[in-house]
Design a protein around this motif. Structure first.
Motif, PDB file in Angstrom:
ATOM      1  N   UNK A 258      17.598  14.563  59.260  1.00  0.00           N
ATOM      2  CA  UNK A 258      16.879  14.267  58.086  1.00  0.00           C
ATOM      3  C   UNK A 258      17.383  14.910  56.661  1.00  0.00           C
ATOM      4  N   UNK A 259      16.922  14.738  55.486  1.00  0.00           N
ATOM      5  CA  UNK A 259      16.923  15.275  54.413  1.00  0.00           C
ATOM      6  C   UNK A 259      16.666  16.777  54.318  1.00  0.00           C
ATOM      7  N   UNK A 260      15.840  17.120  55.006  1.00  0.00           N
ATOM      8  CA  UNK A 260      15.851  18.715  55.336  1.00  0.00           C
ATOM      9  C   UNK A 260      16.836  19.406  55.565  1.00  0.00           C
ATOM     10  N   UNK A 261      18.011  19.019  56.102  1.00  0.00           N
ATOM     11  CA  UNK A 261      19.099  19.770  55.873  1.00  0.00           C
ATOM     12  C   UNK A 261      19.543  20.527  54.867  1.00  0.00           C
ATOM     13  N   UNK A 262      19.169  19.890  53.543  1.00  0.00           N
ATOM     14  CA  UNK A 262      19.690  20.515  52.323  1.00  0.00           C
ATOM     15  C   UNK A 262      18.636  21.571  52.009  1.00  0.00           C
ATOM     16  N   UNK A 263      17.574  21.902  52.843  1.00  0.00           N
ATOM     17  CA  UNK A 263      16.721  22.771  52.460  1.00  0.00           C
ATOM     18  C   UNK A 263      16.830  23.898  53.384  1.00  0.00           C
ATOM     19  N   UNK A 264      17.804  23.951  54.276  1.00  0.00           N
ATOM     20  CA  UNK A 264      18.235  25.002  55.339  1.00  0.00           C
ATOM     21  C   UNK A 264      19.220  25.968  54.361  1.00  0.00           C
TER      22      UNK A 264
END
Length: 343
Positions: A258-264
């Motif tokens: 998911x777009x949570x990738x960019x938050x890592x």
């Protein structure tokens, strides 16, 4: 929250999934993670898939990813939800896009509902084997389809593996395309699978996987095609006489995020990429070992007439010619890129 709901609505429209069937997962998505990337707190990511826990996709894929992340000690942990606990394929695709599910394992054909060219990874005889798939996905040739999928869906692809080649079963041996004439062969109902049937010269009949055994037993269909693990799980040797090792299609699974990738953090992204890379190798090995053991078991028990002299070259020549004439636009470009990358 408004943006996430908007994204979910877009995906539901694309996949034609009724709103009442959408399964939302709380407690592990982008908006519910404990701690921000780079903090001292551990962030829990959800990983969902449709496979049973004894299948290679789980024990050698999802579980390996979770174990590798645990060992990396980068402030992440992964909670696995197997057996479609968080919804069917279309439901989970929408949930990944909205951030309600963090990581999912999906077949390429299912993802084709929202970005058609990616379904070509499931085309008949597109790949010569799992090593060809790995080489394609690891090289520059796969960039257009992966980037196109990311741009359309807002979803990151972490890796891909083969869940095993698909083979024919019937009450007669299938060695050449001509042997399919007059047989009603069960194929899944997705556009790419039905196109594969035409490419192979088969008369496709759609039957739900759960109803396959009964359909074969009652003669509603004459034969079918599936990977060895599915053929074994369905006990199809009880209702079919011949297993023809055609290996006409790889079951391609993609690990999407998911777009949570960019938050890592960069460290967490690197750890996830490395974990999936390890899992790709493990699944490939596990599938090969499981298939060999199962076929050896069948030979010893005499459960099937195992046809291992299938004229795969004739099937491949026919299928590739059909697909090159039938596919168009980006889908054709993907197919041509795959075939051009063959060893």
């Amino acid at each position: 929250m408004t943006e996430r709901r908007a994204r979910r609505t877009m995906w539901l429209a694309l996949t034609a999934v009724p709103a009442m069937m959408l399964v939302a997962c709380s407690g592990g998505g982008a908006g519910d993670a404990s701690g921000e990337a780079g903090s001292d707190e551990t962030r829990t990511l959800t990983l969902a898939h449709s496979y049973n826990e004894d299948q290679p996709q789980h024990r050698c894929g999802a579980q390996v990813i979770a174990d590798e992340i645990e060992a990396a000690d980068v402030g992440l942990t992964i909670e696995i939800f197997p057996s479609s606990q968080l919804g069917g394929d279309a439901d989970r695709i929408a949930s990944v896009a909205s951030g309600d599910i963090d990581i999912d394992i999906q077949g390429a054909s299912a993802l084709g509902a929202v970005y058609e060219p990616i379904s070509v990874l499931d085309a008949a005889y597109a790949f010569d084997g799992p090593e060809h798939l790995a080489a394609f996905m690891g090289g520059d040739a796969s960039a257009p389809v992966i980037e196109g999928f990311a741009e359309t869906a807002g979803v990151q692809t972490l890796g891909a593996w083969s869940a095993g080649a698909r083979h024919f079963t019937a009450n007669t041996a299938i060695r050449t395309p001509e042997d399919l004439e007059g047989l009603r062969m069960r194929f899944p109902g997705s556009p790419q699978f039905l196109m594969n049937a035409r490419a192979l010269g088969a008369e496709a009949t759609e039957v739900a996987y759960e109803e396959l055994y009964l359909a074969l037993q009652q003669g509603t269909v004459d034969g079918q095609e599936n990977p060895i693990t599915n053929i074994a799980a369905q006990n199809l040797a009880e209702v079919q006489d011949f297993l023809s090792l055609s290996a006409h299609q790889l079951n391609t699974n993609l690990v999407i995020m998911s777009p949570v990738w960019s938050e890592l953090s960069a460290e967490q992204q690197d750890a996830l990429t490395a974990a999936v890379e390890t899992a790709v190798g493990e699944v490939t090995t596990c599938v090969a070992e499981d298939e060999e053991a199962t076929i050896d078991e069948w030979r010893e028990a005499g459960q099937w007439e195992i046809v291992d002299d299938v004229d795969t070259a004739a099937f491949q020549e026919m299928a590739v010619a059909y697909l090159e004439d039938t596919l168009t636009g980006e889908s054709l470009e993907v197919f041509e890129a795959i075939r051009s990358s063959a060893p």
